[in-house]
Scaffold this active site. Structure first.
Site, PDB file in Angstrom:
ATOM      1  N   LYS A   1      -7.136  -5.433   5.304  1.00 14.66           N
ATOM      2  CA  LYS A   1      -6.082  -4.621   5.923  1.00 14.66           C
ATOM      3  C   LYS A   1      -6.455  -4.347   7.379  1.00 14.66           C
ATOM      4  O   LYS A   1      -7.624  -4.061   7.683  1.00 14.66           O
ATOM      5  CB  LYS A   1      -5.940  -3.306   5.155  1.00 14.66           C
ATOM      6  CG  LYS A   1      -4.733  -2.450   5.551  1.00 14.66           C
ATOM      7  CD  LYS A   1      -4.671  -1.184   4.681  1.00 14.66           C
ATOM      8  CE  LYS A   1      -3.453  -0.316   4.966  1.00 14.66           C
ATOM      9  NZ  LYS A   1      -3.403   0.897   4.119  1.00 14.66           N
TER      10      LYS A   1
ATOM     11  N   SER B   1       1.116   1.647   1.976  1.00 14.18           N
ATOM     12  CA  SER B   1       1.068   1.016   3.272  1.00 14.18           C
ATOM     13  C   SER B   1       0.308  -0.306   3.327  1.00 14.18           C
ATOM     14  O   SER B   1       0.456  -1.066   4.270  1.00 14.18           O
ATOM     15  CB  SER B   1       0.411   1.981   4.263  1.00 14.18           C
ATOM     16  OG  SER B   1      -0.954   2.180   3.922  1.00 14.18           O
TER      17      SER B   1
ATOM     18  N   SER C   1      -1.460   4.089  -1.235  1.00 13.63           N
ATOM     19  CA  SER C   1      -1.236   2.909  -0.396  1.00 13.63           C
ATOM     20  C   SER C   1      -1.818   1.611  -0.931  1.00 13.63           C
ATOM     21  O   SER C   1      -1.558   0.547  -0.367  1.00 13.63           O
ATOM     22  CB  SER C   1      -1.776   3.151   1.014  1.00 13.63           C
ATOM     23  OG  SER C   1      -0.872   3.950   1.736  1.00 13.63           O
TER      24      SER C   1
END
Lengths: 486, 492
Positions: free
Chosen positions: B77, B152, B176
C-alpha cells in the site's frame, strides 16, 4: 500644573520559566547526535526531519537527567507521567507539533532557597523537545526576509522547562535564582548552563502591584536575556516601565517583550500569541511513563554534592567567607579542586587565595580550564606547605606556579632541583650581601648619609642575585645591620 | 496461469521446481495485462523486484534454506515507506516525494526475500472505504469493474483479487483491510494493536493504525503476519511478545469452541443477502465446527462510530500537520507570508475528504471542546474495551458480517460521506478496542459479488482466530476463487 508624584509603593512580582538544554549524547526522540556547531542539517534523520511515517522513541538518558534535575530542585517525581503534543505551525517545527508534557509533568512542586532566606516555589519541571533554527536573509525575522533557511540540527534536542511560581520580588532575586539553577545543572552535569550560548534560556513573567494588594497585576513576558546580569536588568527595566505606565494612568498590556541589552530596555514583540490554541492532546506514539519509585530513589542516592551543600560545607567546615565560598561554588572546577586540596592541606585560606588569585589569573591568560593543566591538588598542597615551613618564600612559590601548571611535577623536587630553597643561614646571607655592597660604593655612601630610600635598592639587588631565594625577614635584618656599618 | 497460494509458490521455489524470477515475471505480466482496467498500482518497480527475485534464486542454487515466503511477489500500500520508491498516500501533496527509508515491515520483507512489485492505490491518506478518495487513480473491483474494491486499501486488495500478486500489505485503521478483503473475496487480517510495527507507515490515526496482510487463503495471511510481526525498538507502541508461529498449529481446531454473535451487528442496515449469508455462517460454526453459539449484546457498539470519527480525525489532524510544504512534497508559491504558503499548499494539496477530517479533528481538539469531544470519545472507547473484555469472558471469539453490504457501484456513495462512514460499523469497534479480527470469504450475493465473515478475538488471540478461520475455509472452499472474467482469461 505638574502631576503630583504618587505615593504608592509597588511590589515586583516575577515568575521565571527556565529552559535547560540537556547534554545527552543523542536527541530526545531519535539517535541523532545532540551536538552544536556542525554543518546545517548534518545531525538529522527521518525522525527529526519528521518525514512521513516516522515515530519517536524516548531517550532514557534524558529521562534520567530530568529526574536528577527534578530531585535537585526538591521536586516530587511523578510515578505516572506522559507526553503530549503541543500544536502550531512554524517552519522550525518539523512535525508542526512539539512533543511536550501538558498535565502530567515528570517533576512537580519543588523549590529553591535564596541567600536571603526566601523560598521560591517551583510549580513543575517538564520534558520537551527543542525546535530547529531559522536563518533569515534580508531581515531579522521570517517576516520581510527574502528567504529563510531551516537548520534542524537542534530540532529534537532534549529540554527541561522549569516553571517557578511568582515568588521572586526583585531583579536581584531573579538573577540569583537563575545562577542557582545554572550551578545545579552544572553540578549534576546535565547541562552546560550557558546563557550566552543558549544552553539555558529564560523567560520572565513580570508584573507589579501596590504593596498590600493580593491580586496579581497584568504580566508581561520578557524574553531574550543572554546573561545572568541581563536577567536582573531586564526585570528592573520592565518593572520601571510598568510603574511609569501605571503612574501616568495607563494600563499594562499582556504581551511578550524583547529585552535589548544594548539599550537596556524592553520592546514589544509581534503580539501574535493571544490567539494561540495549542490543541494539546496525549501523544499516541509514546506509551505513558511509569516511573518506579525504587529507580527514582536510586537516582537520588547517586546525586552528587549540590551547590547549596557545598556552600554550607565551605563556610561552616572550612570557615571561608561567604564571598570566597560563593565563588568556589559558582566555579565548580575551582570548588572541586579546593575540596581535593583541603583534604590534604589545612591552610584553607591559602588554598582559596591561590585558586582565586594566581591560578585563576594564569588560567585566564592561557585560556585554559583547570583540568587542562598539569596542576594537581597534591602539588598545590605541597607548595603551600613549603611556604608555610619557610622552605621557600611566597615569591619563589609564585615563580614555581607556571611550571606546575604547564608541566606538572612536585614542588619539593623542583625546589631541590633548582636550588630554590630559601636561604636562612646568616653567614650565607652575609656572603651574598657583601659583594653587593662592594659593587655599589656610591649608593652605600649615600645611604649612610641618610638616603634611607636606598634600602629598597639593596634588597632588590640581593634578591636579584639570589633569584629570590633569601628569607626576606632575615635579609631585612642582616642587611640593615651591614648597611649601618661595622 | 493463475497464482496458487503464496506458501505453495514458496515451496516450489525452494524445491527448485520454479524460479522466483519466473514467478515475478508472471506477476509483472499480469499487471501489464490487467492493471490498465483494474488500476490497483500507483507505481510498479519491476527492475528492483527482479534483482530481489534473482537473489532468491541464487540462494536456492547455492542450496540454502530460504526464509519463509522468500520469492513470493508482494504489493505494498502506498502509505508504507520503501527506500527509493515514491510514497504518495494517493495525495497530490506528496507529488514527487521519494522515500529515503524503509518501514520496519519492509526491512523484514526484504530480509526474507519477497520481491516488492509495486505500490498500490488507496483512499488519500487511507481516509475512505472505497478507494474513490484517491487523488491519483480509480481502482476497480476485479469481481465487477463497475464496483469499488472497498477501501482504504483498495489497491492492495484488487492486486491480490486480480491475481497480479499472491500477497499484499494494507493498513487498517477502521476496517481498511478487512472491508476491502470482504468486498474482493480475500482474507484480510487486522492484528492486535502493537503486534506489527507502525514505523514507516504514514500515520492516519496513530492509536488505531495497524499494517495488515491480504492473502488468498488463511495460511498465507498467517504466514505473512508471522513474518511482519514483532517488537520494534523504533515503535514504542509495539508489544514485547515473542515472534509468533501460527502455521505449526493452524490445522488444529480449538475444542469446546464458544462463539458469540454480536447482537448490535446482526440485522439492522444489512443487505438481506448479507444477513442470510451470516445466518448460514452461524449454522456452519455450530454444525461443522461444533461450536456453541450465544448472542452477546454490547451497548458500546452504537457510539463507536461517533467515537471513532473523533479519535481518528483528531489524531489525523495532528499527524497530517507536517505536510506543510516546508521540507518535502508540493509547496505552493504565494506572494503572502509563510502562513499564506501553508494555507495554499494544504488547501490545494489535500483532497476534500482529507480536508474534512482535518477540520473535524482540529475542531474536536480545540480549547473548550476537548472534553466534550475527544475526552468523551476516549470514555466511549474505554467502555467498548471493557465490554469486549467481558464478552471474551463468555465466549472465545465473536463473529459478524465484515461489511453490511457487498461492493457498491463506483460513485454511488461518493457524495454521501455519512453513509460511507456507516458502512464501517462492524470493523471500527475492533480498532477502537485494539483487538485482532480477520475477514474471510463467506459467499456471494446474487450478482456474484463476494461477502465476508469477520471473526474477532481478544488481544493476541491471532492463533485461535487463524485456526477457526482455517476450519471455516476448509468447509466453504471459497478461498483462491478467481473472479469469473479473470478465470476465463486464465483458462484460455
Amino acid at each position: 500644573m505638574t502631576a503630583v508624584l504618587s505615593q504608592t509603593q509597588y511590589e515586583t512580582v516575577v515568575g521565571l520559566e527556565v529552559h535547560v538544554q540537556l547534554k545527552t549524547a543523542s536527541k530526545l526522540f531519535c539517535a541523532c547526535a545532540n551536538h552544536f556547531g556542525d554543518k546545517p542539517n548534518q545531525n538529522t534523520c527521518p525522525v527529526c526531519l519528521a518525514l512521513p511515517g516516522v515515530l519517536p522513541v524516548l531517550n532514557e538518558q534524558a529521562l534520567n537527567f530530568a529526574v536528577r534535575l527534578g530531585l535537585a530542585l526538591n521536586c516530587q517525581i511523578a510515578s505516572r507521567s506522559k507526553f503530549d503534543r503541543k500544536q502550531y505551525f512554524y517552519p522550525d517545527l518539523p512535525k508542526a507539533y512539539q512533543i511536550s508534557q501538558f498535565d502530567q509533568p515528570v517533576c512537580e512542586n519543588g523549590y529553591l532557597m535564596l541567600s536571603n532566606g526566601k523560598k521560591v516555589r517551583i510549580l513543575r519541571a517538564h520534558m520537551e523537545e527543542d525546535a530547529g533554527k531559522l536563518v533569515h536573509s534580508g531581515a531579522d525575522g521570517l517576516a520581510g526576509s527574502d528567504y529563510s533557511l531551516v537548520d534542524l540540527n537542534r530540532a529534537g534536542t532534549p529540554l527541561v522547562e522549569i516553571v517557578s511560581l511568582p515568588d521572586i520580588s526583585s531583579g536581584e532575586e531573579a538573577q540569583e535564582y537563575m545562577t542557582q539553577i545554572r550551578n545545579i545543572v552544572r553540578y549534576l552535569d546535565v547541562c552546560d548552563g550557558n546563557l550566552e550560548e543558549g544552553s539555558m534560556r529564560c523567560d520572565a513573567n513580570v508584573s507589579i502591584r501596590p504593596v498590600g494588594q493580593i491580586e496579581l497585576g497584568v504580566k508581561t513576558e520578557v524574553k531574550n536575556m543572554n546573561s545572568f546580569k541581563a536577567v536582573r536588568r531586564a526585570v528592573e527595566s520592565e518593572v520601571e516601565r510598568q510603574i511609569q505606565l501605571v503612574e501616568s494612568g495607563q494600563r499594562v498590556v499582556q504581551e511578550s517583550r524583547l529585552w535589548n541589552d544594548a539599550t537596556g530596555t524592553t520592546i514589544t514583540m509581534r503580539s501574535k500569541e493571544e490567539a494561540h490554541d495549542y490543541r494539546y492532546f496525549p501523544e499516541p506514539d509514546l506509551r505513558p511513563l511509569t516511573l518506579d519509585p525504587a529507580w527514582v530513589e536510586s537516582i537520588r542516592k547517586e546525586l552528587p554534592q549540590l551547590p547549596a551543600q557545598r556552600l554550607e560545607k565551605l563556610t561552616k567546615t572550612f570557615g571561608l567567607s561567604e564571598y570566597d565560598a560563593g565563588i568556589l561554588v559558582e566555579f565548580k572546577e575551582l570548588g572541586d579542586f579546593f575540596e581535593a586540596t583541603a583534604a590534604i592541606c589545612q591552610n584553607y585560606k591559602a588554598i582559596t587565595n591561590w585558586l582565586m588569585g594566581d591560578i585563576t589569573a594564569a588560567l585566564k591568560t592561557e585560556k585554559w580550564t583547570l583540568d587542562q593543566t598539569k596542576l594537581t591538588p597534591q602539588a598545590l598542597a605541597e607548595l603551600i606547605n613549603l611556604v608555610d615551613a619557610t622552605t621557600i618564600s611566597n615569591a619563589i612559590a609564585k615563580k614555581l606556579l607556571p611550571e606546575l601548571i604547564s608541566a606538572g611535577g612536585s614542588p619539593e623536587a623542583l625546589v631541590k632541583e633548582k636550588g630554590m630553597a630559601q636561604v636562612s643561614d646568616e653567614a650565607a646571607i652575609r656572603a651574598m650581601i657583601q659583594p653587593i655592597l662592594d659593587a655599589n660604593p656610591q649608593q652605600l655612601t649615600d645611604y649612610r648619609a641618610g638616603k634611607d630610600k636606598l634600602f629598597g635598592f639593596f634588597v632588590g639587588q640581593v634578591m636579584k642575585a639570589s633569584q629570590g631565594a633569601v628569607n626576606p625577614e632575615m635579609l631585612n635584618q642582616i642587611l640593615k645591620a651591614m648597611l649601618a656599618g661595622p | 496461469m493463475a497464482f496458487q497460494g503464496a506458501l505453495e509458490i514458496h515451496r516450489q521455489i525452494q524445491e527448485g521446481k520454479i524460479t522466483a524470477v519466473s514467478v515475478l515475471k508472471q506477476s509483472l505480466q499480469a499487471i501489464a495485462q490487467q492493471d490498465l482496467d483494474i488500476g490497483a498500482f500507483l507505481s510498479v518497480h519491476g527492475e528492483t523486484a527482479l534483482a530481489e527475485a534473482a537473489a532468491v534464486d541464487a540462494k536456492v542454487s547455492a542450496g540454502e534454506t530460504l526464509p519463509l515466503l522468500a520469492g513470493v511477489p508482494i504489493a505494498i500500500k502506498d502509505n508504507i515507506n520503501v527506500t527509493g520508491m515514491p510514497t504518495t498516500c494517493a495525495s497530490n501533496i506528496l507529488t514527487g516525494y521519494i522515500s529515503p527509508y524503509n518501514a520496519t515491515v519492509i526491512e523484514k520483507i526484504k530480509t526474507a526475500g519477497l520481491p516488492i512489485v509495486g505500490k498500490t492505490n488507496l483512499d488519500e491518506f487511507a481516509m475512505g472505504s472505497s478507494t474513490e478518495n484517491s487523488a491519483l487513480k480509480v481502482t476497480r473491483n476485479p469481481w465487477n469493474h463497475h464496483c469499488v474494491p472497498g477501501g482504504s486499501s483498495g489497491g492492495s486488495a484488487a492486486a491480490v483479487a486480480g491475481a497480479m500478486v499472491p500477497l499484499s500489505l494494507g493498513s487498517d485503521t477502521g476496517g481498511s483491510v478487512r472491508q476491502p478483503a470482504s468486498l474482493c473475496g480475500l482474507v484480510g487480517m487486522k492484528p492486535t494493536y502493537g503486534l506489527v510495527s507502525r514505523y514507516g507507515l504514514v500515520a492516519f490515526g496513530s492509536s488505531l493504525d495497524q499494517i495488515s496482510p491480504f492473502a488468498g487463503d488463511v495460511a498465507d495471511a498467517a504466514a505473512l503476519l508471522q513474518l511482519i510481526a514483532g517488537f520494534d525498538p523504533l515503535d514504542s507502541t509495539t508489544l514485547k511478545t515473542e515472534t509468533p508461529d501460527y502455521l505449526t498449529t493452524l490445522e488444529q481446531l480449538p475444542s469446546n469452541l464458544r462463539i458469540g454473535v454480536i447482537q448490535e451487528l446482526n440485522g439492522e442496515g444489512m443487505q438481506p443477502e448479507v444477513a442470510e449469508n451470516f445466518a448460514q455462517m452461524i449454522e456452519l460454526c455450530q454444525k461443522q465446527l461444533g461450536a456453541s453459539i450465544q448472542t452477546i449484546s454490547m451497548s458500546g457498539i452504537q457510539p463507536a462510530i461517533a467515537a471513532y470519527y473523533i479519535v481518528a480525525t483528531a489524531e489525523a489532524s495532528s499527524n497530517l500537520a507536517r505536510f506543510d510544504g516546508v521540507r518535502y512534497g508540493q509547496r505552493k508559491k504565494t506572494t503572502g507570508d509563510v502562513h499564506a504558503m501553508y494555507r495554499k499548499t494544504r488547501a490545494e494539496g489535500f483532497g476534500p475528504e482529507v480536508t474534512r477530517r482535518i477540520m473535524l479533528g482540529t475542531f474536536c481538539l480545540s480549547s473548550g471542546y476537548y472534553d466534550a469531544y475527544y475526552g468523551k470519545a476516549q470514555r466511549a472507547r474505554a467502555l467498548l474495551r471493557k465490554q469486549f473484555q467481558e464478552a471474551y469472558g463468555q465466549v472465545d471469539l465473536l463473529i459478524c458480517p465484515t461489511s453490511p453490504t457487498t461492493a457498491f457501484k463506483i460513485g454511488e456513495k461518493a457524495s454521501d460521506p455519512l453513509s460511507m462512514y456507516l458502512s464501517d460499523i462492524a470493523t471500527i469497534p475492533v480498532n477502537l478496542a485494539g483487538i485482532p479480527a480477520i475477514s474471510i470469504p463467506s459467499g456471494f450475493d446474487k450478482s456474484g459479488l463476494p461477502m465476508g465473515l469477520q471473526i474477532l478475538g481478544p488481544r493476541l488471540s491471532e492463533n485461535k482466530i487463524f485456526q477457526v478461520a482455517r476450519a471455516i475455509e476448509q468447509v466453504t472452499g471459497y478461498h483462491h476463487l478467481l473472479p469469473p472474467a479473470l478465470a476465463q482469461t486464465v483458462a484460455q
